[in-house]
Design an enzyme around this catalytic site. Structure first.
Site: not given
Ligand code: FAD
Ligand code: SF4
Ligand code: FES
Lengths: 579, 238
Positions: A11-14, A283, A252, A16, A349, A116, A237, A396, A391, A239, A249
């Protein structure tokens, strides 16, 4: 082929990329495999912000952030992990800034921060500006910068490789993964000293979602299939503000900038439910309130949506602080948020639950201290648990970077200290995957994947979304039983080896079915209401019996086992949650 | 409404040549072009192949040629592609790159060019305790360029790329601009020689195809012109 690396991150999201970067900087040989090109990861879609008590706009303290997170979690979050996250957040954001993340700036040239939902000053007094942001493309800014840094640091990437199984030794040590290469259709073995799962969420379980097509919860399902538990899966969750019918989305941050929710009567209904923070309540609460308004006939024109009104916020703020949102409204709904209110409804979400880990990302097999050697998990697929039952917005991205960083550092340090050897691969490590794919490709008659998937998403949406009760949950389980059988017989028309996305769709459907099952069973099992888990037949929170985490194990095709883990409480005793 | 969806299909594993296939689809004018492709893949022909993920213009997966123009399939609506009932919408892969299958192209060259420009913040002075300060005005210089989602629509719309596959292309050059003009960056002397080259900035003739193709409406030509000026100045100063 067999590839060999010290650390394999899936996984190469934030999360990873963060783990990869810090493990690599710590001297490890790191490979990242990702079913999407890293820049296509869903972290890029994160809009509104990343929370940290930097205090750039007004007084703020990490302890206030911690309190808000605990309260937001409906007291189910583990407070030791939350303290670490909130204390680590400011320095981690500063490190991101030093790496080059293009944050929006305030007049003094510092990172700009905005309000937020659920983030307050002085333990709940009033909203506070805590969300660092890059306009409304915060995730995009972070994802691209992290990727740039990984490229600079020569992290090895295997793009468009989809992990389908973990490799475990008979002693229960993780020593690699099996992955399918999309381009060639080959099945590869990645032999590793450490594996870190960072595969993101499972929003595609539901019909209406803000999540990408790729958010199919692969890592969680693979872990479940390996006989390991998943934690707190009942907490999903929704949203409050997805574009009506589309689920896309609206951050918020739109309410952080002053937007308000209106019902059919033009009433700002959140004033009734949350007199202090109003539209900036967390939320779970706002989504439940929207559903209530709709049920009581106050949806717009009696329909199943309400309005998010930004008109009074003004063109200037909309164009500079929420430009992407404005574009979505114009493109997909043909309305101008400067002049018209935006039709919105709750959209699936975020997964609060996931693979249980400690705060260094090490996966736990059965409660605290029971580590699965060689296996880590970070990001949305993991459950540390800092989000508990609900959350807060901006938490996140903080979770990704704080715990991604910690896992990266921990892996590199462990390798340095222990000089660990690779466990030998068991025989035929890829047998399960080969059989699964051959089985799917061998079928000639049956339903297409999409038909079964859409039935799955519909029943989950109807029965296991914002409100649940025994009846809806049992209905869902009945439906799932049939859907599981149908999913085993779906047919793919594409039999080629080259870039066979239809084959992966079929595999992912299997993951979605497994996850739906554990979400629904965990929801049926928890006979109380807490955070995002709102049981109409058990409307009260029940700390006496349920101030604990759920662990669910799959022991056979149709047999599941529950276990529990206590919640860690350090400073904040559970109280009634009022906003 | 009914629309005809005409797609250029090619699977090198089985086909000698690309060929066109046409599907008739019931569409809502407010549907995205991507949802037409999904409908075909899900309900008519599962072997139709394209990339997609976010579905709303932020991941950069689905740049392709639609009705002859490079666009993101998820960000363009049917109503903007047809005039009336029964009209045809055509889909092709982005031009010039090798086709992997149907609408999926090989982007390895595209990303090699990106890597060539040292696309990261280069700093020499040690970082301060807190963030490096950057005024809103300094941030404004790079904000537009930071919107890039690396979809490739611009580079594959550029006549210079068509003529010379070695040309770095607008996306990579824009990335060079984004870092070189970041007030925190101290690496112009490393990065500019890469772009101030035969296959770099000087192959940009400000034809504006990139601007027109960019789904994020980035003013690419403007930023590349600024980068050219900077490169000239740097040389003069040396
Ligand atoms: C629209 C939207 C807006 C949001 N806004 C905010 C916000 O403002 N603030 C905030 O804090 N949070 C926000 N969130 C939540 C947050 O963005 C996500 O929770 C977070 O980005 C998830 O990151 P991740 O690293 O866990 O996974 P992702 O970014 O989802 O990445 C998953 C990675 O795993 C890979 N992968 C998945 N399965 C496999 C497999 N089988 N094999 C190989 N690779 C695989 C994918 O290719 C991808 O690289 C938002 C979420 C959405 C949907
Ligand atoms: S500049 Fe625009 S067209 Fe070019 S890659 Fe970036 S987003 Fe795509
Ligand atoms: S699907 Fe992500 S940009 Fe189109």
């Amino acid at each position: 082929m067999i590839f060999s690396h010290d650390v394999v991150i899936v996984g190469a999201g934030g999360s990873g990329l963060m783990a990869a970067l810090y493990a690599k900087e710590g001297g490890a040989d790191v490979a990242v495999i990702s079913k999407l090109h890293p820049l296509r990861s869903h972290t890029g879609a994160a809009q509104g912000g990343i929370g940290a008590a930097l205090g750039n706009e007004e007084e703020d303290h990490w302890l206030w952030h911690a309190f808000d997170t605990v309260k937001g979690s409906d007291y189910l979050g583990d407070q030791d992990a939350i303290e670490i996250m909130c204390q680590d957040a400011p320095r981690t954001i500063i490190e991101l800034e030093h790496y080059g993340v293009p944050f929006s700036r305030n007049k003094e040239g510092k990172i700009a921060q905005r309000r937020f939902g659920g983030h307050t000053r002085n333990f709940g007094e009033a909203p506070v500006r805590r969300a660092c942001h890059a306009a409304d493309r915060t995730g995009h800014a972070i994802l691209h910068t992290l990727y740039d840094q990984c490229v600079k640091n020569q992290v090895r990437f295997y793009d468009e490789f989809q992990a389908l199984d973990l490799i475990m030794t008979p002693e229960g040590v993780c020593c690699g993964v099996v992955a399918y290469e999309l381009l060639t259709g080959e099945i590869h073995v990645f032999h590793a000293k450490m594996v870190c799962l960072a595969t993101g969420g499972y929003g595609r379980v539901y019909k209406t979602t803000s999540n990408a097509h790729a958010s199919t919860g692969d890592g969680m399902a693979i872990v479940l299939r390996s006989g390991l538990p998943l934690e707190d899966m009942e907490f999903v969750q929704f949203h409050p503000t997805g574009l009506y019918r589309l689920g896309i989305l609206v951050t918020e941050g739109a309410r952080g900038e002053g937007g308000i929710l209106l019902n059919d009567k033009g009433e700002r209904f959140m004033e009734r439910y949350a007199p202090t923070v109003k539209d900036l309540a967390p939320r779970d609460l706002v989504s439940q309130c929207i559903y209530k308004e709709i049920r009581e006939g106050r949806g717009i024109n009696g329909k199943d949506y309400v309005y998010l009104d930004l008109r009074h916020v003004g063109r200037e703020v909309i164009e500079t602080k929420l430009p992407e949102i404005a574009t979505f409204c114009r493109t997909y709904l043909g309305i101008d948020p400067v002049k018209e209110p935006i039709p919105v409804a709750p959209t699936c979400h975020y997964a609060m639950g996931g693979i249980p880990t400690n705060y260094d990302g090490q996966v736990e097999r059965a409660g605290r201290g029971s580590i699965v050697p060689g296996l880590y998990a970070v990001g949305e697929c993991a459950c540390v648990s800092v989000h508990g039952a609900n959350r807060l917005g901006t938490n996140s991205l903080v979770d990704l970077v704080v715990f991604g960083r910690r896992a990266g550092i921990h892996m590199a340090e462990t390798l340095r200290k222990e000089g660990r050897k690779k466990e030998p691969l068991p025989d035929n490590p890829d047998r399960r995957v080969r059989e699964m794919l051959e089985d799917i490709l061998g079928r000639t008659r049956g339903e297409p994947v999409a038909v079964v998937r859409s039935d799955l998403q519909q029943t989950m949406m109807d029965n296991v979304s914002v409100f649940r009760n025994e009846e809806t949950l049992t209905t869902a389980l009945d439906d799932l039983k049939q859907i599981r059988e149908r999913a085993k017989r779906v047919v793919v028309r594409d039999k080629s080896k080259r870039f066979n996305t239809e084959l992966m769709d079929a595999v992912e459907l299997g993951f979605l079915v497994d996850l739906s099952e554990v979400i629904t069973r965990s929801a049926l099992n928890r006979t109380e209401s807490r955070g995002a888990h709102s049981r109409e037949d058990y409307p009260k929170r029940d700390d006496e019996n349920w101030l604990k985490h759920t662990l669910i194990y799959r022991e056979g095709e149709d047999s599941y086992r529950f276990d529990y883990k206590p919640v860690t409480i350090t400073r904040f005793q559970p109280k009634e949650r009022k906003y | 409404m009914k629309v005809k969806v005409k797609i250029k299909r090619f699977n090198p594993e089985t086909d000698a040549e690309p060929h066109w296939e046409t599907y008739e689809v019931d569409a809502d004018p407010m549907d995205s072009a991507l949802s037409l492709l999904l409908h075909i893949k899900w309900h008519i022909d599962g072997s139709l192949t394209f990339r997609k993920s976010c579905g709303h213009g932020i991941c950069g997966s689905d740049a392709m040629k639609i009705n002859g123009e490079n666009r993101l399939a998820c960000s363009v609506l049917v109503k903007d592609l047809v005039k009336g009932e029964g009209d045809t919408i055509t889909f092709e892969p982005l031009p010039t790159a090798p086709v992997i299958k149907d609408l999926v192209i090989d982007q390895s060259r595209f990303f090699e060019k990106y890597r060539a420009v040292k696309p990261w913040l280069i700093t020499r002075t040690p970082p301060p305790e807190r963030e490096r300060l950057q005024s809103p005005e300094e941030f404004a210089l790079i904000e537009d360029a930071t919107k890039c989602i690396m979809c490739g629509a611009c580079t594959h719309a550029c006549p210079s790329t068509w003529a010379d596959p070695e040309y770095l292309g607008p996306a990579a050059l824009l990335k060079a601009y984004r870092y070189t003009f970041d007030s925190r960056d101290e690496g112009a002397d490393e990065r500019l020689p890469v772009v101030d080259s035969r296959e770099g900035l000087w192959k940009c003739y400000t034809i504006f195809n990139c601007n027109e193709a960019c789904p994020k409406e980035i003013d690419i030509s403007r930023w590349l012109s600024a980068l050219k000026r900077r490169a000239v100045m740097e040389v003069a100063a040396r």
